[in-house]
Scaffold this active site. Sequence first.
Site, PDB file in Angstrom:
ATOM      1  N   LEU A  32     139.511  70.703  34.844  1.00 24.45           N
ATOM      2  CA  LEU A  32     140.393  71.889  35.806  1.00 24.45           C
ATOM      3  C   LEU A  32     140.391  72.972  35.208  1.00 24.45           C
ATOM      4  O   LEU A  32     140.748  73.033  33.842  1.00 24.45           O
ATOM      5  CB  LEU A  32     141.760  71.351  36.236  1.00 24.45           C
ATOM      6  N   ASP A  33     140.264  74.206  35.981  1.00 29.94           N
ATOM      7  CA  ASP A  33     140.502  75.594  35.179  1.00 29.94           C
ATOM      8  C   ASP A  33     141.794  75.433  34.754  1.00 29.94           C
ATOM      9  O   ASP A  33     142.803  74.778  35.250  1.00 29.94           O
ATOM     10  CB  ASP A  33     140.267  76.364  36.303  1.00 29.94           C
ATOM     11  N   ARG A  34     142.288  76.657  33.998  1.00 29.24           N
ATOM     12  CA  ARG A  34     143.568  76.823  33.538  1.00 29.24           C
ATOM     13  C   ARG A  34     144.491  76.794  34.732  1.00 29.24           C
ATOM     14  O   ARG A  34     145.508  76.376  34.464  1.00 29.24           O
ATOM     15  CB  ARG A  34     143.605  78.150  32.573  1.00 29.24           C
ATOM     16  N   ARG A  38     135.773  77.538  44.283  1.00 27.88           N
ATOM     17  CA  ARG A  38     136.177  78.981  44.417  1.00 27.88           C
ATOM     18  C   ARG A  38     135.044  79.719  44.556  1.00 27.88           C
ATOM     19  O   ARG A  38     134.972  80.747  45.383  1.00 27.88           O
ATOM     20  CB  ARG A  38     136.835  79.392  42.836  1.00 27.88           C
ATOM     21  N   THR A  71     144.241  75.900  37.676  1.00 24.71           N
ATOM     22  CA  THR A  71     144.093  74.999  38.742  1.00 24.71           C
ATOM     23  C   THR A  71     144.955  73.842  38.339  1.00 24.71           C
ATOM     24  O   THR A  71     144.921  73.291  37.286  1.00 24.71           O
ATOM     25  CB  THR A  71     142.754  74.410  39.230  1.00 24.71           C
TER      26      THR A  71
END
Length: 291
Positions: free
Chosen positions: A131-133, A231, A135
């Site tokens: 997961l992105d930072r 996104r 998210t």
Amino acid sequence: MKLSYQVTAADAGLTAERIMQKNLGFSRTTIRKLKRLSGVVVNGQAAYLNKRLQEGDQISVNLRFEEYTNVLPQPIPIEIAYEDEHLLIVNKPHNMLVHPLKHEPENTLANAILYHFDNNTEPVFRPLSRLDRNTSGLVVVAKHAHAGFRLAQQLSSGELWREYLAVVGGFLEQESGSIDLPIGRCKDSKVKRMVCPDGRRAITYYQVKQYLADSTLARLRLVTGRTHQIRVHMSHIGHPLVGDALYGGRMEGINRQALHCCRVGMKHPITGNELIIDAPIPEDMRRLILS
């Protein structure tokens, strides 16, 4: 940590190696490691893997390979959604990296999980997805190489799936739909991605959960797992995530992209039982929805 299996009448005459591949799902790479480490025992004694077995023989496999991840364990609190001896699923908060970076080697999910593991678990960080930072939500982590291999197979086949909740700008006209558009790197950015003809195929399904004052709460499921996929796709169709400055989202009511991995589903890598885990929507997204 050991995995045991009793040879059935249908298995009789097969080699230990073939039974491990056919019935236990071991990869050839893992079996090669087990050969080097003498990690397979038949009826309590070390055995050659090309030995043909009989009904009733007992195979025992040592799943610990003495591997490690070169990351500093740190006592960082983590929210555990599910855990057993093979598998860990955690609910990652936003503003936390999954993996350390050269300039940011600490305070990541990897640091926290390696500290959480006990002496019976290899100190190896094996996440099945990232997961992105900023998210939040569920991250699946295998506790040993065999579980990692089985789950990676499911990820490729779609048997391991992930669902997200997102707040996107404006109103989605169709209450459900799919986006099948390739994603690649932006030439002028090391971070940003974009829809482009020479990118890798990416498929996202979405369904409207609720229309808000000037935005939409949507539930999304990934078929593929490209970097920034949700996104990029939502921005491309004119509905960037609220709080997502990188892809044109409006910065109101939340200080990060409004994206949360709320559910994961899979077959348990060892038992084969269906496993579905949910994570509640975080407070900052709840406030955004209610505002």
